[in-house]
Design a protein around this motif. Structure first.
Motif, PDB file in Angstrom:
ATOM      1  N   UNK A  62       0.820  -1.212   0.000  1.00  0.00           N
ATOM      2  CA  UNK A  62       0.000   0.000   0.000  1.00  0.00           C
ATOM      3  C   UNK A  62       0.853   1.262   0.000  1.00  0.00           C
ATOM      4  N   UNK A  63       2.054   1.155   0.560  1.00  0.00           N
ATOM      5  CA  UNK A  63       2.924   2.326   0.649  1.00  0.00           C
ATOM      6  C   UNK A  63       3.401   2.791  -0.727  1.00  0.00           C
ATOM      7  N   UNK A  64       3.254   1.924  -1.734  1.00  0.00           N
ATOM      8  CA  UNK A  64       3.680   2.292  -3.081  1.00  0.00           C
ATOM      9  C   UNK A  64       2.684   3.247  -3.725  1.00  0.00           C
ATOM     10  N   UNK A  65       1.420   3.135  -3.359  1.00  0.00           N
ATOM     11  CA  UNK A  65       0.385   3.983  -3.946  1.00  0.00           C
ATOM     12  C   UNK A  65       0.624   5.440  -3.559  1.00  0.00           C
ATOM     13  N   UNK A  66       0.307   6.326  -4.488  1.00  0.00           N
ATOM     14  CA  UNK A  66       0.543   7.745  -4.243  1.00  0.00           C
ATOM     15  C   UNK A  66      -0.421   8.568  -5.081  1.00  0.00           C
ATOM     16  N   UNK A  67      -0.810   9.726  -4.552  1.00  0.00           N
ATOM     17  CA  UNK A  67      -1.607  10.639  -5.379  1.00  0.00           C
ATOM     18  C   UNK A  67      -0.726  11.715  -6.010  1.00  0.00           C
ATOM     19  N   UNK A  68       0.594  11.522  -5.945  1.00  0.00           N
ATOM     20  CA  UNK A  68       1.504  12.394  -6.681  1.00  0.00           C
ATOM     21  C   UNK A  68       1.564  11.937  -8.129  1.00  0.00           C
ATOM     22  N   UNK A 206      -3.834   5.452 -16.880  1.00  0.00           N
ATOM     23  CA  UNK A 206      -4.268   6.829 -17.127  1.00  0.00           C
ATOM     24  C   UNK A 206      -4.385   7.540 -15.791  1.00  0.00           C
ATOM     25  N   UNK A 207      -3.900   8.778 -15.734  1.00  0.00           N
ATOM     26  CA  UNK A 207      -4.070   9.622 -14.553  1.00  0.00           C
ATOM     27  C   UNK A 207      -4.822  10.890 -14.941  1.00  0.00           C
ATOM     28  N   UNK A 208      -5.808  11.256 -14.137  1.00  0.00           N
ATOM     29  CA  UNK A 208      -6.449  12.569 -14.240  1.00  0.00           C
ATOM     30  C   UNK A 208      -5.895  13.406 -13.094  1.00  0.00           C
ATOM     31  N   UNK A 209      -5.280  14.525 -13.426  1.00  0.00           N
ATOM     32  CA  UNK A 209      -4.548  15.329 -12.455  1.00  0.00           C
ATOM     33  C   UNK A 209      -5.192  16.700 -12.326  1.00  0.00           C
ATOM     34  N   UNK A 210      -5.327  17.150 -11.092  1.00  0.00           N
ATOM     35  CA  UNK A 210      -5.879  18.476 -10.828  1.00  0.00           C
ATOM     36  C   UNK A 210      -5.141  19.103  -9.658  1.00  0.00           C
ATOM     37  N   UNK A 211      -4.687  20.328  -9.845  1.00  0.00           N
ATOM     38  CA  UNK A 211      -3.945  21.046  -8.805  1.00  0.00           C
ATOM     39  C   UNK A 211      -2.763  20.228  -8.281  1.00  0.00           C
ATOM     40  N   UNK A 212      -2.082  19.561  -9.196  1.00  0.00           N
ATOM     41  CA  UNK A 212      -0.871  18.832  -8.830  1.00  0.00           C
ATOM     42  C   UNK A 212      -1.083  17.505  -8.138  1.00  0.00           C
ATOM     43  N   UNK A 213      -2.334  17.009  -8.058  1.00  0.00           N
ATOM     44  CA  UNK A 213      -2.618  15.737  -7.402  1.00  0.00           C
ATOM     45  C   UNK A 213      -3.422  14.837  -8.333  1.00  0.00           C
ATOM     46  N   UNK A 214      -3.184  13.544  -8.242  1.00  0.00           N
ATOM     47  CA  UNK A 214      -3.973  12.588  -9.017  1.00  0.00           C
ATOM     48  C   UNK A 214      -5.340  12.430  -8.367  1.00  0.00           C
ATOM     49  N   UNK A 215      -6.389  12.745  -9.115  1.00  0.00           N
ATOM     50  CA  UNK A 215      -7.750  12.600  -8.588  1.00  0.00           C
ATOM     51  C   UNK A 215      -8.415  11.330  -9.089  1.00  0.00           C
ATOM     52  N   UNK A 216      -7.946  10.814 -10.235  1.00  0.00           N
ATOM     53  CA  UNK A 216      -8.450   9.552 -10.770  1.00  0.00           C
ATOM     54  C   UNK A 216      -7.284   8.790 -11.388  1.00  0.00           C
ATOM     55  N   UNK A 217      -7.296   7.484 -11.216  1.00  0.00           N
ATOM     56  CA  UNK A 217      -6.297   6.647 -11.871  1.00  0.00           C
ATOM     57  C   UNK A 217      -7.017   5.452 -12.490  1.00  0.00           C
ATOM     58  N   UNK A 399       7.252   8.724  -8.349  1.00  0.00           N
ATOM     59  CA  UNK A 399       6.186   9.684  -8.097  1.00  0.00           C
ATOM     60  C   UNK A 399       6.041   9.987  -6.616  1.00  0.00           C
ATOM     61  N   UNK A 400       6.500   9.079  -5.793  1.00  0.00           N
ATOM     62  CA  UNK A 400       6.551   9.329  -4.356  1.00  0.00           C
ATOM     63  C   UNK A 400       8.004   9.203  -3.948  1.00  0.00           C
ATOM     64  N   UNK A 401       8.500  10.129  -3.146  1.00  0.00           N
ATOM     65  CA  UNK A 401       9.924  10.219  -2.879  1.00  0.00           C
ATOM     66  C   UNK A 401      10.503   8.889  -2.434  1.00  0.00           C
ATOM     67  N   UNK A 402      11.478   8.393  -3.235  1.00  0.00           N
ATOM     68  CA  UNK A 402      12.238   7.185  -2.960  1.00  0.00           C
ATOM     69  C   UNK A 402      11.425   5.892  -3.043  1.00  0.00           C
ATOM     70  N   UNK A 403      10.224   5.951  -3.545  1.00  0.00           N
ATOM     71  CA  UNK A 403       9.494   4.742  -3.924  1.00  0.00           C
ATOM     72  C   UNK A 403       9.572   4.684  -5.443  1.00  0.00           C
TER      73      UNK A 403
END
Length: 441
Positions: A62-68, A206-217, A399-403
């Protein structure tokens, strides 16, 4: 727990110290410093089997998942940090090759697990506190799942064929892959927009990005190597509900005409109409399907459940006639290898994506979208504000620091054949076979 003899302790220490030549002291994060081997040697002795079951270990993926987002302000510095970490690993000798006569999974006791533990510690997937033993325990299970998540593999904790191949890609090759993708990310480091869609071809996602964050993947299906999805920067201008599907000329010639020769009911069964240059419908039985050339007619499929694009088509400006769309073949999203299309991109749960795209277009709530789809009426909708879309080829990122995440080099663009691990590289469908992306079955 059984008592260890002095010889057992000596042998274990001797093994660990000799293993240092494989680079077990080089780890991918500051917490895994040069003293890692000493820490392992000094770790509490758990015996051959870890009886302190770590309930959280199986959830470590789970730690691999990121909204970055993969593309974004942090993309370049994150991959640069990953390059520095992997340079450390390479300088210390890389990681050992993992092998075993049996499949490694939870419950197995095998000498190969010792090497597996070292490999996972070096890449930062397994804590040094887990120690070294022959037992594939809950700690190793969680670490393997984390490794699988970082490589886009099914997170089953089993070291099967593809997981083993990914694990045994040399550290130098992974470092080169990171450097190659740094250049790609640097070319996309400008202002991408406040809202945008990104299709990452090697990840088939596919990623939908808004304001620098992934809102949909979204999981996706992209083009195979003989009919690749093209890299592009464009803008989504239209969403069509209940689209018609017009067969490309190549599909007509290679697939539909041979099918009509075998089964004259094929067009009727699949609601495909023939339209001439004046817009008039032509009856299939009036066409000579055994002629040297395919008929110069439009092959257009009516909207409906069996339509090749199902409920939705997403249009953006491009010269390759590519688009994103729904599919009646939802089972394709469950496949490991989702590189089967003719260039267009199938999107799982596409109605979530179009609801987000149409948010600023008056009159198109989710409820209204569903109503129109249920009515089976062809409905093009022009977006009030066009949304940027980027098709990119990023096979390694952080996308997530050091992951750090890696994907197969499905189009052989990274310069190392071993990076095409599970794509069936060099294996294409026979000429003239049905196109699973578009051709109604």
């Amino acid at each position: 727990m059984s008592r260890k003899t002095g010889f057992d302790v000596f042998s274990r220490r001797a093994f660990l110290r000799s293993a240092a030549t494989f680079g077990a002291a080089a780890l991918a994060a500051p917490a895994f410093a040069q003293s890692a081997m000493d820490d392992i040697l000094d770790a509490s002795r758990r015996g051959n089997w870890d009886d302190q079951f770590d309930a959280k270990a199986s959830r470590s993926a789970d730690a691999v998942a990121s909204n970055n987002p993969i593309l974004g302000p942090g993309a370049v510095p994150n991959i640069q940090q990953a390059i520095a970490d992997y340079q450390q690993i390479v300088s210390a000798g890389g990681w050992p090759e993992v092998s075993s006569a049996q499949k490694l999974q939870i419950g197995v006791v095998d000498p190969g697990v010792q090497t597996l533990r070292q490999r996972l510690m070096i890449s930062g997937d397994l804590s040094r506190e887990a120690g070294i033993s022959n037992a594939f325990d809950s700690y190793v299970d969680g670490a393997v799942k984390r490794f699988q998540a970082r490589h886009g593999l099914p997170q089953d904790g089993v070291l099967g064929e593809f997981s083993l191949k990914a694990m045994n890609v040399p550290a130098t090759t992974r470092l080169n892959q990171l450097n190659t993708n740094l250049v790609r990310l640097q070319t996309m480091s400008g202002d991408l927009g406040q809202r945008y869609v990104m299709v990452n071809i090697p990840a088939a996602s596919v990623e939908a990005v808004e304001d620098g964050r992934v809102v949909l993947r979204h999981v996706a299906v992209v083009g195979r190597s003989s009919r690749p999805t093209h890299i592009l920067n464009s803008k989504i201008y239209d969403v069509t509900l209940n689209p018609y599907w017009t067969a490309p000329r190549s599909i007509v010639e290679k697939d539909i005409v041979p099918l009509m020769r075998k089964d004259p009911t094929y067009l009727k069964r699949n609601n495909i109409r023939l339209i001439d240059g004046s817009g008039r419908e032509v009856a299939p039985e009036t066409v000579d399907w055994f002629a040297d050339k395919a008929p110069n007619l439009m092959f257009r499929q009516d909207p409906g459940k069996i339509n090749a694009m199902a409920s939705t088509k997403i249009n953006f400006h491009n010269t390759n006639n590519e688009y994103m769309h729904d599919t009646p073949q939802q089972g394709l999203f469950n496949k490991l290898m989702r590189f089967e299309s003719s260039g267009c991109v199938r999107v799982q749960n596409v109605r979530d994506l179009i609801t987000w795209l149409l948010r600023d277009t008056p009159g198109w709530s989710r409820q209204q979208i569903e109503k129109v789809i249920n009515d089976r009426v062809n409905t093009p909708i022009k977006l009030a504000v066009e949304v940027p879309v980027y098709f990119v080829y990023i096979s390694a990122w952080s996308a997530r620091d050091r992951v750090v995440q890696f994907r197969d080099d499905i189009y052989q663009m990274d310069g190392a054949t071993e990076l095409a691990l599970q794509t069936g590289y060099g294996m294409e469908k026979p000429a003239g076979s049905p196109d699973d992306d578009l051709l109604p079955q």
